[in-house]
Scaffold this motif. Structure first.
Motif, PDB file in Angstrom:
ATOM      1  N   UNK A   1      -2.752   4.717  -0.027  1.00 27.72           N
ATOM      2  CA  UNK A   1      -1.704   4.828  -1.040  1.00 27.72           C
ATOM      3  C   UNK A   1      -0.831   6.067  -0.840  1.00 27.72           C
ATOM      4  N   UNK A   2      -1.154   6.912   0.137  1.00 31.16           N
ATOM      5  CA  UNK A   2      -0.322   8.056   0.463  1.00 31.16           C
ATOM      6  C   UNK A   2       0.949   7.636   1.207  1.00 31.16           C
ATOM      7  N   UNK A   3       0.923   6.431   1.796  1.00 37.23           N
ATOM      8  CA  UNK A   3       2.112   5.955   2.500  1.00 37.23           C
ATOM      9  C   UNK A   3       3.159   5.518   1.471  1.00 37.23           C
ATOM     10  N   UNK A   4       4.376   6.050   1.555  1.00 40.64           N
ATOM     11  CA  UNK A   4       5.422   5.646   0.609  1.00 40.64           C
ATOM     12  C   UNK A   4       5.693   4.147   0.639  1.00 40.64           C
ATOM     13  N   UNK A   5       5.560   3.556   1.841  1.00 41.60           N
ATOM     14  CA  UNK A   5       5.770   2.108   1.966  1.00 41.60           C
ATOM     15  C   UNK A   5       4.601   1.523   2.748  1.00 41.60           C
ATOM     16  N   UNK A   6       4.047   0.442   2.204  1.00 39.12           N
ATOM     17  CA  UNK A   6       2.834  -0.157   2.768  1.00 39.12           C
ATOM     18  C   UNK A   6       2.974  -1.674   2.788  1.00 39.12           C
ATOM     19  N   UNK A   7       2.493  -2.288   3.859  1.00 34.24           N
ATOM     20  CA  UNK A   7       2.452  -3.750   3.972  1.00 34.24           C
ATOM     21  C   UNK A   7       1.176  -4.121   4.709  1.00 34.24           C
ATOM     22  N   UNK A   8       0.858  -5.405   4.735  1.00 35.40           N
ATOM     23  CA  UNK A   8      -0.380  -5.805   5.391  1.00 35.40           C
ATOM     24  C   UNK A   8      -0.347  -7.248   5.841  1.00 35.40           C
ATOM     25  N   UNK A   9      -1.288  -7.591   6.715  1.00 40.38           N
ATOM     26  CA  UNK A   9      -1.371  -8.963   7.213  1.00 40.38           C
ATOM     27  C   UNK A   9      -2.830  -9.333   7.439  1.00 40.38           C
TER      28      UNK A   9
ATOM     29  N   UNK B   1      -5.572  26.084   9.346  1.00 40.12           N
ATOM     30  CA  UNK B   1      -5.162  27.401   8.837  1.00 40.12           C
ATOM     31  C   UNK B   1      -3.835  27.847   9.430  1.00 40.12           C
ATOM     32  N   UNK B   2      -3.348  27.088  10.402  1.00 41.69           N
ATOM     33  CA  UNK B   2      -2.039  27.353  11.001  1.00 41.69           C
ATOM     34  C   UNK B   2      -1.268  26.032  11.066  1.00 41.69           C
ATOM     35  N   UNK B   3       0.045  26.110  10.962  1.00 43.04           N
ATOM     36  CA  UNK B   3       0.870  24.906  10.954  1.00 43.04           C
ATOM     37  C   UNK B   3       0.700  24.101  12.231  1.00 43.04           C
ATOM     38  N   UNK B   4       0.541  24.761  13.373  1.00 40.45           N
ATOM     39  CA  UNK B   4       0.443  24.034  14.645  1.00 40.45           C
ATOM     40  C   UNK B   4      -0.903  23.327  14.821  1.00 40.45           C
ATOM     41  N   UNK B   5      -1.823  23.502  13.867  1.00 34.37           N
ATOM     42  CA  UNK B   5      -3.093  22.794  13.907  1.00 34.37           C
ATOM     43  C   UNK B   5      -3.002  21.415  13.247  1.00 34.37           C
ATOM     44  N   UNK B   6      -1.896  21.137  12.553  1.00 41.10           N
ATOM     45  CA  UNK B   6      -1.727  19.852  11.873  1.00 41.10           C
ATOM     46  C   UNK B   6      -1.496  18.744  12.894  1.00 41.10           C
ATOM     47  N   UNK B   7      -2.104  17.590  12.656  1.00 45.79           N
ATOM     48  CA  UNK B   7      -1.890  16.449  13.553  1.00 45.79           C
ATOM     49  C   UNK B   7      -0.862  15.467  12.982  1.00 45.79           C
ATOM     50  N   UNK B   8      -0.939  15.200  11.685  1.00 43.77           N
ATOM     51  CA  UNK B   8      -0.013  14.249  11.065  1.00 43.77           C
ATOM     52  C   UNK B   8       1.330  14.890  10.770  1.00 43.77           C
ATOM     53  N   UNK B   9       2.361  14.066  10.772  1.00 38.96           N
ATOM     54  CA  UNK B   9       3.630  14.449  10.157  1.00 38.96           C
ATOM     55  C   UNK B   9       3.719  13.649   8.851  1.00 38.96           C
ATOM     56  N   UNK B  10       4.697  13.905   7.993  1.00 36.90           N
ATOM     57  CA  UNK B  10       4.765  13.177   6.715  1.00 36.90           C
ATOM     58  C   UNK B  10       4.731  11.669   6.916  1.00 36.90           C
ATOM     59  N   UNK B  11       4.000  10.984   6.062  1.00 33.60           N
ATOM     60  CA  UNK B  11       3.851   9.531   6.172  1.00 33.60           C
ATOM     61  C   UNK B  11       5.150   8.817   5.793  1.00 33.60           C
ATOM     62  N   UNK B  12       5.347   7.644   6.402  1.00 36.27           N
ATOM     63  CA  UNK B  12       6.571   6.882   6.163  1.00 36.27           C
ATOM     64  C   UNK B  12       6.250   5.435   5.797  1.00 36.27           C
ATOM     65  N   UNK B  13       5.809   4.655   6.778  1.00 40.96           N
ATOM     66  CA  UNK B  13       5.605   3.212   6.586  1.00 40.96           C
ATOM     67  C   UNK B  13       4.411   2.787   7.414  1.00 40.96           C
ATOM     68  N   UNK B  14       3.559   1.960   6.836  1.00 38.34           N
ATOM     69  CA  UNK B  14       2.379   1.484   7.559  1.00 38.34           C
ATOM     70  C   UNK B  14       2.207  -0.008   7.362  1.00 38.34           C
ATOM     71  N   UNK B  15       1.766  -0.670   8.423  1.00 34.40           N
ATOM     72  CA  UNK B  15       1.373  -2.074   8.367  1.00 34.40           C
ATOM     73  C   UNK B  15      -0.132  -2.131   8.604  1.00 34.40           C
ATOM     74  N   UNK B  16      -0.866  -2.706   7.670  1.00 31.82           N
ATOM     75  CA  UNK B  16      -2.320  -2.756   7.755  1.00 31.82           C
ATOM     76  C   UNK B  16      -2.742  -4.120   8.297  1.00 31.82           C
ATOM     77  N   UNK B  17      -3.339  -4.117   9.473  1.00 27.78           N
ATOM     78  CA  UNK B  17      -3.883  -5.352  10.044  1.00 27.78           C
ATOM     79  C   UNK B  17      -5.239  -5.632   9.394  1.00 27.78           C
ATOM     80  N   UNK B  18      -5.617  -6.915   9.314  1.00 31.21           N
ATOM     81  CA  UNK B  18      -6.847  -7.322   8.618  1.00 31.21           C
ATOM     82  C   UNK B  18      -6.870  -6.667   7.232  1.00 31.21           C
ATOM     83  N   UNK B  19      -5.792  -6.885   6.496  1.00 31.70           N
ATOM     84  CA  UNK B  19      -5.555  -6.148   5.256  1.00 31.70           C
ATOM     85  C   UNK B  19      -6.626  -6.382   4.199  1.00 31.70           C
ATOM     86  N   UNK B  20      -7.158  -7.591   4.106  1.00 27.68           N
ATOM     87  CA  UNK B  20      -8.162  -7.827   3.067  1.00 27.68           C
ATOM     88  C   UNK B  20      -9.420  -7.012   3.327  1.00 27.68           C
TER      89      UNK B  20
END
Length: 798
Positions: A366-374, A195-214
């Motif tokens: 899918x919220x991450x603008x750029x996504x990769x995996x391994x 209910x307040x901005x300072x309660x947010x934990x995330x900042x805007x998503x950018x790039x993620x690498x997913x380990x054990x992607x399958x």
């Protein structure tokens, strides 16, 4: 030149360049390998990194910085942690930056490969997430690779389950954050309640690498992440229904489908239930809640098995993941099924709570603008990666040739014959000192096998859902001389098994005996799981062996009736003998492909049902976020209650009144969305009933949810206005607690095992392939886009 020839040889060794195409990365990898910082000082490297960061923040494309950045990260890795990436790891790192799913065999260094693209993408200051399989790997990898980032002037942190909100916020502000996919998703859900901005934990998503992607992108993608809030107990009691269904008889009062995954009452069973409950017509609309609970209790009692599907530990039901064989951390079935299992085991229900927010892993990622995996096994899921995420696969060759011996499966007609042969093989191999890793298909089987080995005088480590907290340590020592380890499926995933033990003290001795011997006690529903098990042996060119022991009485074989594909002429006269014909193995492979297709259809079916709800979630969450961040003016009250609004402006001022309107609006968005999700769960659990009337459940589901969503949006406006007219507004605003506008006193997070076979009652839709409409997800998008336009026309946010 020698380095160039080495990379060229890697490329030439690829058999199929159309599918396993890494040619686009070859020239770039050569260029990176040609840059040397070996004679440069540490200070020079750090200054170079600082310059690269300035360039990235100034907007220079990362593609123009990749050669210098990767060469720099390579040298830093060598200096700081004594690990210099191989050429194939550079190729993998390039593919990761370009948004590919890379397939690298176990032990080939995926963790180190991820450092280069993580470093490059973090230079912009927008943050990089490396999404791991479990908390242990998040902490391990952050502490392991963190010194490299620190040397290069970047910050690195990690998140574990029990961390505070402040600790999480700090970790997410780091340049690189290691965190499990589910914890990142749970934090996203918590932000919805802010209910307040300072309660947010995330900042805007950018790039993620997913380990054990399958595993994360495919196997667990359909699982919804849930945040629930405490609500008063409503007195639901499943004990009566649990006692009732115990007296029902199979094939008389109820029947199951061919896979023994679905269960339904017969006409006689329906009449019996109606008589015992006195409910009248069980299928009448007013009995929908009773019918839903009854189906869940029936399923829990007759089809869910203790020690196979779940265990009871410390007075709680803990679900066993069907793929890993481990306790699925913080996993629930939906309340109705979970409560039914608790009643079956005589436990007090602890699962009830109002769902405040939910998102499937698939949609969260899918919220991450750029996504990769391994992962070690991506090719088998190549079509789903493309359909679900529009991600391509790149297969990375091994640094050294794989010399593991994958022996043909041994097939028996009976379970007893398989067990005798299995024990005999373990005794034979153990007598030589060669380490053995045995992968059982269930907790029950792992314990039965360990007892049998104990009776034969063989000491073994057991790793299953009951002691998974010892996982990493047990798996790390599975390559020790003479070690015998019994594990369920993928236990210890992400931890390398080194020959000679974790410190490799007896590596040469173990290698001389043939390396690690992996034994599977049965095929799995996905060939990827089998291949992952085989991949435990033969890392980095080490010797190793693998073999599967199969019985035509195995649960997997019976579930999909694969035994019926095998002619009796192949059966040996002596049941203790092997089925020797090579054609039988082809039949088993074909049966496994049937199972893979069935499970893939399930995932697609769930996608169809969840797509509209996800689009609705996006609409309401984006509107809520805009309100929270003060990006849009709030004009509902001034337009709908102008006189009262102006009076309050004169009394408390416009700033205070704007704050009050914001608080009331956010509260009612949350409250209405929670109530909507609860309503949708009932629609979904009972939607199969429309089949009786000859209607299409999917169409009816979409119509019902679109109408309910419109009603919810209209209701939010009405409730905001109603609340505004009754609350006491002072110069300090309003007392949220006193006015009943506070959120739940406590919240908790969990995952829902969203499997249509087990609780959603949707298998009727995919039960017969003749009713299945073929086509990719892309061909369905046009239909959903039309429906989405209808939703957006109906939406009227304040």
């Amino acid at each position: 030149m020698q380095k160039k020839l080495k990379i060229n040889n890697i490329i030439k060794n690829i058999k199929n360049k159309e599918i396993y195409n890494i040619e686009p990365y070859r020239k770039l990898a050569e260029e990176i390998s040609g840059v040397s910082y070996k004679i440069k000082s540490d200070l020079y490297l750090k200054k170079t990194s600082e310059n690269l960061r300035d360039k990235a923040k100034a907007g220079i494309p990362l593609e123009e910085l990749i050669v210098e950045a990767y060469a720099l990260a390579r040298e830093a890795s060598n200096r700081v942690i004594g690990m210099k990436p191989y050429d194939v790891q550079i190729i993998a790192a390039i593919a990761l930056h370009q948004g590919r799913i890379i397939e690298m065999q176990t032990g080939e260094g995926k963790t180190l490969s991820a450092v280069m693209p993580a470093y490059l993408n973090a230079l912009t200051g927008k943050g990089v997430h490396i999404l791991t399989f479990n908390d242990y790997l998040a902490e391990r990898d952050a502490k392991w690779m963190g010194p490299v980032y620190d040397f290069l002037g970047l910050s690195c942190g990690y998140i574990k389950e029990n961390m505070s909100i402040e600790e999480r916020k700090e970790a997410y502000l780091m340049d690189i954050t290691y965190v499990t996919a589910k914890e990142a998703g749970f934090d996203y859900l918590r932000d919805f309640l802010a209910t307040e901005v300072d309660e947010l934990t995330h900042r805007p998503f950018n790039y993620a690498i997913v380990d054990e992607a399958d595993s994360i992108l495919i196997d667990e993608a359909r699982i919804p992440l849930v945040i629930a809030g405490s609500v008063p107990e409503d007195g639901d009691n499943y004990n009566y229904l649990a006692k009732l269904v115990k007296g029902l008889r199979v094939n008389i009062d109820y029947e199951t489908d061919q896979y023994n995954n679905n269960i339904s009452l017969t006409e006689k069973g329906q009449m019996k239930v109606e008589k015992l409950t006195g409910c009248g017509n069980l299928y009448a609309p007013e009995n929908l809640q009773l019918l839903t609970k009854l189906n869940c209790v029936l399923y829990a009692e007759k089809l869910l098995k203790k020690e196979v599907d779940y265990i009871v530990r410390k007075g709680k039901i803990e679900i066993i993941d069907e793929l890993t064989g481990r306790v699925a951390d913080k996993r629930h079935w939906p309340d109705n099924l979970h409560g039914a299992v608790e009643a079956k085991e005589g436990l007090i229900s602890k699962s009830k709570g109002m769902i405040m927010g939910s998102i499937a892993l698939q949609y969260f990622l899918r919220l991450y603008p750029r996504l990769a995996g391994m992962t070690g096994t991506a090719v088998a899921a190549i079509n789903e990666f493309a359909e679900m995420y529009r991600l391509e696969v790149a297969v990375i060759p091994t640094n050294r040739p794989c010399i593991r011996k994958d022996h043909p499966d041994l097939v028996f007609t009976h379970e007893e014959a398989k067990e005798r042969a299995l024990i005999s093989e373990i005794l034979r191999v153990n007598s030589t000192g060669q380490p053995i890793l045995i992968a059982a298909c269930s907790v029950e089987e792992s314990e039965k096998l360990s007892e049998a080995l104990h009776d034969k005088g063989i000491k073994c480590n057991v790793l299953n859902a009951k002691n998974d907290f010892h996982e990493a340590k047990i798996i790390a020592e599975a390559g020790s001389y003479g070690a015998v380890t019994v594990s369920t499926n993928l236990a210890g995933r992400g931890v390398d098994i080194k020959l000679g033990g974790e410190k490799e003290s007896d590596k040469e001795k173990v290698a001389a005996k043939g390396g690690l011997y992996v034994i599977g006690t049965g095929r799995h529903e996905s060939s990827r799981i089998d291949n992952q098990l085989r991949g435990r042996a033969g890392r980095q060119g080490d010797p190793g062996e693998s073999r599967f022991f199969i019985s035509l009485e195995d649960d997997f074989i019976k579930k999909y009736e694969i035994d019926e594909l095998i002619s009796d002429k192949y059966y040996p006269q002596n049941q203790n003998s092997l089925i020797a014909d090579i054609g039988v193995l082809r039949k088993l492979d074909g049966g496994q492909r049937i199972a893979e297709g069935y499970n893939s259809d399930i995932r697609r079916q769930l996608w169809k049902y969840s797509y509209i709800i996800e689009e609705q979630r996006r609409i309401i969450w984006e509107k809520r976020y805009d309100i929270l961040m003060d990006r849009v003016p709030l004009t509902l009250l001034s337009n709908k209650c102008p006189e009262l609004y102006l009076n309050n402006v004169d009394f408390v001022g416009r700033d205070v009144l704007n704050k009050v309107e914001k608080q009331i609006t956010l509260f009612h968005i949350n409250k209405s969305w929670a109530e909507y999700l609860d309503y949708v769960s009932y629609i979904r659990e009972g939607i199969h009933l429309v089949v009786i009337g000859g209607e299409d459940p999917l169409h009816k589901f979409h119509v019902a949810t679109i109408e309910a969503f419109k009603e919810m949006m209209d209701g939010i406006e009405a409730e905001i206005i109603q609340t505004f007219t009754r609350v006491n507004i002072t110069s300090e605003g309003i007392d949220l607690q006193q006015e009943g506008l506070k959120g739940p006193s406590s919240t908790w997070t969990y995952l829902v095992s969203d499997n249509p076979d087990k609780f959603s009652r949707l298998p009727f839709l995919i039960k017969s392939t003749k009713h299945y409409v073929k086509g990719t997800l892309f061909s369905l998008r046009s239909i959903y886009e039309v429906l989405l336009k209808r939703i957006k026309k109906l939406v009227k946010m304040p």
